[in-house]
Design an enzyme around this catalytic site. Structure first.
Site, PDB file in Angstrom:
ATOM      1  N   PHE A  29       9.910  -7.339   7.209  1.00  0.00           N
ATOM      2  CA  PHE A  29       9.895  -5.892   6.978  1.00  0.00           C
ATOM      3  C   PHE A  29       8.431  -5.425   6.955  1.00  0.00           C
ATOM      4  O   PHE A  29       7.947  -4.860   5.981  1.00  0.00           O
ATOM      5  CB  PHE A  29      10.639  -5.512   5.701  1.00  0.00           C
ATOM      6  N   ALA A  32       1.738  -1.846   7.768  1.00  0.00           N
ATOM      7  CA  ALA A  32       0.355  -1.912   8.259  1.00  0.00           C
ATOM      8  C   ALA A  32      -0.478  -2.945   7.493  1.00  0.00           C
ATOM      9  O   ALA A  32      -1.454  -3.471   8.032  1.00  0.00           O
ATOM     10  CB  ALA A  32      -0.286  -0.529   8.173  1.00  0.00           C
ATOM     11  N   HIS A  34       0.563  -5.991   6.545  1.00  0.00           N
ATOM     12  CA  HIS A  34       0.782  -7.268   7.230  1.00  0.00           C
ATOM     13  C   HIS A  34       0.034  -7.293   8.572  1.00  0.00           C
ATOM     14  O   HIS A  34      -0.526  -8.306   8.967  1.00  0.00           O
ATOM     15  CB  HIS A  34       2.264  -7.479   7.538  1.00  0.00           C
ATOM     16  N   GLN A  58      11.530 -17.652  -4.797  1.00  0.00           N
ATOM     17  CA  GLN A  58      10.590 -16.805  -5.536  1.00  0.00           C
ATOM     18  C   GLN A  58      11.258 -15.553  -6.115  1.00  0.00           C
ATOM     19  O   GLN A  58      10.587 -14.699  -6.674  1.00  0.00           O
ATOM     20  CB  GLN A  58       9.371 -16.447  -4.688  1.00  0.00           C
TER      21      GLN A  58
HETATM   22  O1  PAF Z   1       3.438 -12.294  -0.106  1.00  0.00           O
HETATM   23  C1  PAF Z   1       4.534 -12.617   0.385  1.00  0.00           C
HETATM   24  O2  PAF Z   1       5.129 -11.904   1.211  1.00  0.00           O
HETATM   25  C2  PAF Z   1       5.205 -13.903  -0.059  1.00  0.00           C
HETATM   26  O3  PAF Z   1       5.027 -14.127  -1.416  1.00  0.00           O
HETATM   27  C3  PAF Z   1       4.776 -15.137   0.759  1.00  0.00           C
HETATM   28  C4  PAF Z   1       3.292 -15.426   0.575  1.00  0.00           C
HETATM   29  C5  PAF Z   1       5.079 -14.887   2.230  1.00  0.00           C
HETATM   30  C6  PAF Z   1       5.553 -16.372   0.308  1.00  0.00           C
HETATM   31  O4  PAF Z   1       6.931 -16.209   0.473  1.00  0.00           O
END
Ligand code: PAF
Length: 280
Positions: A29, A32, A34, A58
Site C-alpha cells: 500500500f 511517496a 516508500h 508484528q
Molecule cells: O516498516 C514497515 O513497513 C515494516 O515494519 C517492515 C520494516 C517492512 C517489516 O515488516
C-alpha cells in the site's frame, strides 16, 4: 522488474545480477514515503530489491492485520516506475512455514514507546527484517525515519548480530499540512484527517522550544501535551522526549533528543517524531 514469490527465486535473481544491492522492505500500500526509499536505493546501488509482505508476527491479536490496506497491482506499477529490479511478494507460509519457532528479540529498546503499547510488535519486525537480510543479502537497506523506534531496533540488531550491511535512514515524507505519510492514514474520515496534523504541530512546538534552548525533557513533553489537548479528536497514547539511541525518557535533553508520540484519531493510531541532535 521481476516479481517472485519464493525464497529460491529471490536468491536466483540476486545471484544472477552481480553488483551492489539496495533493499526496500515494505508492507505494501505504497505512498511517496516508500517511493523516496526506492529512489534513494536506486541512486546508491546497482540493483534494487523490494519486499511486499504484511507481516503477521508484528501485529497484536487485537490489531488491524486483516484490515491492513492492500493493493498489489498498484504497488507493483509504482515500484516498476521507481526502477526496482526485483520484488518479493511471498505468501505467509513461505516466510513462516509450519514448525517455525525462531525469533530475533532486541531487548531494552523494544520495551518502551511503541513496544510498551504493542508488546510483540518489535519481535515480529526484527525477525522478518533479519529474514529479509538473510534472503536478499543486500549491501544497504532503506527505512523511513517515520518509524523512529523501528530504526533504533534494526540498527541495534544489525550491530549486535553483525549483519554485513548499511542501514540508510530517509527523512519522513509529509503532506503539505505536516501529516506524515502512512498507509494507515486511509483509516481517517475527512474530519479526522483535518485534525491529524496536530501531531506535527505538537512536535514542531517542542522542536522550536528545544532550538531556542529549552532542554528540560519534562517541559518539552508538557509543550506537546498542551498542543494535543487543544484538538478534541486527538487521544494521545504517549508523548515522549527520549534519548535518540537508548530511548530512555530524558530530564536533560541538551545532548540530543527524539521527540515522539502515538495519538489515536478515530480508529487510526498515528505515530510521528522529530529527532534533534546538536551540531558537533
Ligand atoms: O516498516 C514497515 O513497513 C515494516 O515494519 C517492515 C520494516 C517492512 C517489516 O515488516
Amino acid at each position: 522488474m521481476q516479481v517472485v514469490k519464493s525464497i529460491f527465486d529471490v536468491r536466483r535473481v540476486r545471484r544472477g545480477l552481480p553488483g551492489s544491492w539496495g533493499l526496500v522492505p515494505t508492507m505494501g500500500f505504497l505512498h511517496a514515503g516508500h517511493l523516496a526509499l526506492a529512489e534513494r536505493a536506486r541512486a546508491e546501488n546497482d540493483h534494487v530489491g523490494a519486499s511486499i509482505f504484511v507481516n503477521p508476527t508484528q501485529f497484536g491479536p487485537t490489531e488491524d492485520l486483516a484490515a491492513y490496506p492492500r493493493d498489489l497491482p498498484r504497488d507493483l506499477a509504482l515500484l516498476e516506475a521507481a526502477g526496482v529490479d526485483l520484488v518479493w511478494t511471498p505468501p505467509v507460509d513461505e516466510v513462516y512455514p509450519a514448525g517455525f519457532q525462531s525469533y530475533v528479540t532486541v531487548e531494552e529498546v523494544t520495551r518502551v514507546l511503541e513496544g510498551a503499547a504493542r508488546p510483540t510488535h518489535f519481535r515480529g519486525v526484527s525477525t522478518v527484517v533479519a529474514k529479509l537480510f538473510n534472503i536478499f543479502q543486500p549491501d544497504r537497506a532503506y527505512f523511513g525515519q517515520k518509524d523512529a523506534q523501528q530504526v533504533v531496533v534494526i540498527q541495534r540488531m544489525v550491530t549486535d548480530l553483525n549483519f554485513p550491511l548499511e542501514i540508510v535512514v530517509c527523512p519522513t515524507v509529509r503532506e503539505a499540512d505536516g501529516l506524515a505519510l502512512s498507509s494507515r492514514n486511509t483509516y481517517l474520515t475527512p474530519e479526522q484527517r483535518a485534525a491529524a496534523p496536530v501531531l506535527y504541530r505538537a512536535l514542531c512546538g517542542a522542536r522550536d522550544a528545544w532550538l531556542s534552548g529549552e532542554h528540560d525533557g519534562e517541559r518539552l513533553r508538557q509543550i506537546m501535551r498542551a498542543i494535543l489537548a487543544a484538538e478534541p479528536l486527538a487521544r494521545p497514547d504517549y508523548v515522549s522526549a527520549a534519548d535518540p539511541f537508548t530511548l530512555a525518557e530524558l530530564g536533560d535533553a541538551s545532548r540530543g533528543i527524539l521527540l515522539s508520540m502515538a495519538v489515536r484519531v478515530g480508529k487510526a493510531r498515528l505515530i510521528d517524531n522529530i529527532r534533534l541532535i546538536p551540531d558537533s
